[in-house]
Design a protein around this motif. Sequence first.
Motif, short mmCIF file in Angstrom:
data_model
loop_
_atom_site.label_atom_id
_atom_site.label_comp_id
_atom_site.label_asym_id
_atom_site.label_seq_id
_atom_site.Cartn_x
_atom_site.Cartn_y
_atom_site.Cartn_z
N CYS A 24 -10.40 2.69 -10.31
CA CYS A 24 -10.28 1.54 -9.41
C CYS A 24 -8.81 1.15 -9.23
N GLU A 25 -8.04 1.14 -10.32
CA GLU A 25 -6.62 0.82 -10.24
C GLU A 25 -5.87 1.89 -9.44
N LEU A 26 -6.26 3.15 -9.61
CA LEU A 26 -5.65 4.24 -8.84
C LEU A 26 -5.86 4.02 -7.35
N MET A 27 -7.08 3.64 -6.97
CA MET A 27 -7.40 3.35 -5.57
C MET A 27 -6.57 2.18 -5.05
N HIS A 28 -6.46 1.11 -5.84
CA HIS A 28 -5.69 -0.06 -5.40
C HIS A 28 -4.21 0.27 -5.22
N ARG A 29 -3.66 1.06 -6.12
CA ARG A 29 -2.26 1.47 -5.98
C ARG A 29 -2.07 2.35 -4.76
N ARG A 30 -3.02 3.23 -4.49
CA ARG A 30 -2.96 4.10 -3.31
C ARG A 30 -3.00 3.26 -2.05
N GLU A 31 -3.94 2.33 -1.98
CA GLU A 31 -4.09 1.49 -0.78
C GLU A 31 -2.91 0.55 -0.57
N ALA A 32 -2.24 0.15 -1.66
CA ALA A 32 -1.09 -0.74 -1.57
C ALA A 32 0.20 0.03 -1.23
N GLY A 33 0.11 1.36 -1.17
CA GLY A 33 1.27 2.17 -0.85
C GLY A 33 2.20 2.40 -2.02
N LYS A 34 1.71 2.19 -3.24
CA LYS A 34 2.54 2.38 -4.44
C LYS A 34 2.57 3.82 -4.93
N LEU A 35 1.69 4.67 -4.39
CA LEU A 35 1.62 6.07 -4.80
C LEU A 35 1.74 6.98 -3.58
N ILE A 36 2.40 8.10 -3.77
CA ILE A 36 2.45 9.13 -2.73
C ILE A 36 1.22 10.00 -2.94
N PHE A 37 0.44 10.19 -1.87
CA PHE A 37 -0.80 10.95 -2.01
C PHE A 37 -1.06 11.79 -0.77
N GLU A 38 -1.94 12.76 -0.94
CA GLU A 38 -2.46 13.59 0.16
C GLU A 38 -3.96 13.64 0.00
N LYS A 39 -4.67 13.66 1.11
CA LYS A 39 -6.11 13.88 1.05
C LYS A 39 -6.36 15.31 1.49
N ARG A 40 -6.98 16.08 0.62
CA ARG A 40 -7.32 17.48 0.92
C ARG A 40 -8.83 17.60 0.86
N GLY A 41 -9.45 17.68 2.02
CA GLY A 41 -10.91 17.67 2.07
C GLY A 41 -11.40 16.31 1.62
#
Length: 57
Positions: A24-41
């Motif tokens: 849940c915290e990983l998702m919140h950080r992703r949505e807040a723009g605190k993490l660099i991420f890629e969606k693959r599939g």
Amino acid sequence: MTDQIPERWLNSTAAQKQLKIKGCELMHRREAGKLIFEKRGNAYFYLIKTSSTQNNE
């Protein structure tokens, strides 16, 4: 000479373990723009610094 901290792409489970946080915290950080991420599939991958002195906020 530059002192760069090595980075690598980790899946969600590995990123949670490295950052010592729950999904849940990983998702919140992703949505807040605190993490660099890629969606693959259907999976998310996170660019995480692999230094042992990482700041976990």
